[in-house]
Design an enzyme around this catalytic site. Structure first.
Site, mmCIF file in Angstrom:
data_model
loop_
_atom_site.group_PDB
_atom_site.id
_atom_site.type_symbol
_atom_site.label_atom_id
_atom_site.label_comp_id
_atom_site.label_asym_id
_atom_site.label_seq_id
_atom_site.Cartn_x
_atom_site.Cartn_y
_atom_site.Cartn_z
ATOM 1 N N HIS A 139 0.884 -1.106 -0.093
ATOM 2 C CA HIS A 139 -0.059 0.125 0.044
ATOM 3 C C HIS A 139 0.884 1.273 -0.004
ATOM 4 O O HIS A 139 2.073 1.063 0.313
ATOM 5 C CB HIS A 139 -0.851 0.152 1.146
ATOM 6 C CG HIS A 139 -1.650 -1.149 1.402
ATOM 7 N ND1 HIS A 139 -2.965 -1.277 1.499
ATOM 8 C CD2 HIS A 139 -1.387 -2.411 2.225
ATOM 9 C CE1 HIS A 139 -3.544 -2.526 1.742
ATOM 10 N NE2 HIS A 139 -2.315 -2.930 2.306
ATOM 11 N N THR A 176 0.555 5.468 1.884
ATOM 12 C CA THR A 176 -0.196 6.044 3.116
ATOM 13 C C THR A 176 -1.404 7.150 2.432
ATOM 14 O O THR A 176 -2.260 7.412 3.347
ATOM 15 C CB THR A 176 0.717 6.405 4.041
ATOM 16 O OG1 THR A 176 1.328 7.446 3.588
ATOM 17 C CG2 THR A 176 1.662 5.435 4.674
ATOM 18 N N GLU A 179 2.795 -0.665 4.460
ATOM 19 C CA GLU A 179 2.338 0.633 3.908
ATOM 20 C C GLU A 179 3.530 1.637 3.725
ATOM 21 O O GLU A 179 4.549 1.468 4.457
ATOM 22 C CB GLU A 179 1.481 1.387 5.156
ATOM 23 C CG GLU A 179 0.171 0.707 5.397
ATOM 24 C CD GLU A 179 -0.801 1.127 4.281
ATOM 25 O OE1 GLU A 179 -0.706 2.332 3.700
ATOM 26 O OE2 GLU A 179 -1.987 1.119 4.658
ATOM 27 N N HIS A 212 -2.675 -3.097 -3.289
ATOM 28 C CA HIS A 212 -4.072 -2.877 -3.079
ATOM 29 C C HIS A 212 -4.994 -2.708 -4.165
ATOM 30 O O HIS A 212 -6.210 -3.146 -4.080
ATOM 31 C CB HIS A 212 -3.937 -1.674 -2.233
ATOM 32 C CG HIS A 212 -5.157 -1.630 -1.239
ATOM 33 N ND1 HIS A 212 -5.272 -0.679 -0.207
ATOM 34 C CD2 HIS A 212 -6.300 -2.687 -0.861
ATOM 35 C CE1 HIS A 212 -6.458 -1.015 0.264
ATOM 36 N NE2 HIS A 212 -6.993 -1.879 -0.020
ATOM 37 N N ASP A 272 -3.644 2.136 -5.024
ATOM 38 C CA ASP A 272 -2.369 1.824 -4.526
ATOM 39 C C ASP A 272 -1.635 0.599 -4.467
ATOM 40 O O ASP A 272 -2.447 -0.257 -4.579
ATOM 41 C CB ASP A 272 -2.281 2.430 -2.957
ATOM 42 C CG ASP A 272 -3.193 1.580 -2.235
ATOM 43 O OD1 ASP A 272 -4.248 1.626 -2.573
ATOM 44 O OD2 ASP A 272 -2.742 1.408 -0.934
#
Length: 275
Positions: free
Chosen positions: A36, A38, A101, A172, A182
């Site tokens: 991912h 953020t 992330e 993701h 993302d």
């Protein structure tokens, strides 16, 4: 870098404790990593969001722009990073995956001589990538990931693969297409996946297809797509039967082909030609 009791060593990662989990993984899991970004500018803003009790989100590790790691959830516990998601015959990928992330703004908009994030920060050209997202057709702008971040994620995923028998590394955007974008095209997801999961097979494929092979479409119509999956978008009118094409690469039963454009088709409907 080591993992002990499902946590990274403190000499290689900072640790923040949050309790937003759904308990432990079942036996044999996790076997998947989900990457991912953020959608923010700093590690501090990301940690503040994940530690907020009113925000139903968490992740196992956050990777800052300098490559430093902060672990929030032990690797044997389920974090809340995937949301509504599906991959092959699975839904709810939180139950199967580790969430990583990266601190990154994501998609940017052109604003005069700079590029702006959704939260109003401007980025200079050297921090911007123009690229086509795997689920889209037109190029857009994205914040560049730092080399330190990319190296840190490669090393972390390699470590996790050895510790947890990781079989899948996904974005993701791949498990929630249409809802999430993302990590986007600025992150080398396919390269990461190929290096860590498909090294032996990629070497074999390279030997088989060192120069473009020729093929011919045998279906009445064959969609050509942005990536090697039926979930990716089509990028042209379907190829008609008996269309000849160059075969550039192959992955998971899909062929990257070149006609007047380059894209991916299902290998089940292409007959390879001799020579």
């Amino acid at each position: 870098m080591k993992i002990s009791r499902h946590k990274l060593g403190r000499d290689h990662a900072a640790h923040e404790t949050i309790t937003k989990t759904s308990g432990r993984f079942t036996q044999g899991l996790p076997d998947t990593i989900v990457i991912h970004y953020t959608a923010g500018s700093t590690l501090e803003s990301a940690l503040s969001t994940f530690k907020d009790p009113d925000v139903r989100a968490s992740a196992h590790v956050v990777v800052d722009k300098d490559g430093s790691l902060t672990q929030l959830v032990p690797f044997d516990h389920i974090a809340w990073h995937a949301g509504q998601s599906a991959f092959r015959d699975r839904t709810g990928l939180n139950r199967f995956s580790i969430g990583i992330e990266l601190v990154n703004a994501g998609r940017l908009e052109k604003n005069g001589s700079a590029w702006s994030s959704w939260f109003g920060r401007n980025y200079p050209q050297e921090q911007v990538v123009q690229a086509v997202h795997r689920n889209e057709k037109e190029p857009t702008y994205w914040e560049r990931f730092t080399p330190e971040q990319i190296d840190a994620v490669f090393n972390l995923c390699s470590l996790l693969k050895k510790a947890y028998n990781i079989k899948h590394i996904l974005g993701h955007e791949e498990i929630s297409p249409g809802r999430k974008i993302d990590p986007g095209p600025a992150f080398p997801l396919d390269k990461l996946r190929d290096r860590l999961l498909h090294a032996d097979r990629s070497d074999q494929d390279e030997q088989r297809i060192r120069k473009p092979a020729r093929g011919m479409v045998r279906a009445s119509a064959l969609n050509i797509r942005t990536g090697p999956s039926a979930k990716t978008m089509t990028i042209a009118h379907p190829l008609s039967k008996n269309t000849e094409l160059d075969i550039l690469d192959q992955q998971d039963g899909w062929l990257q082909v070149k006609v007047q454009i380059t894209g991916w088709v299902s290998g089940r409907f292409v007959e390879k030609l001799p020579g």
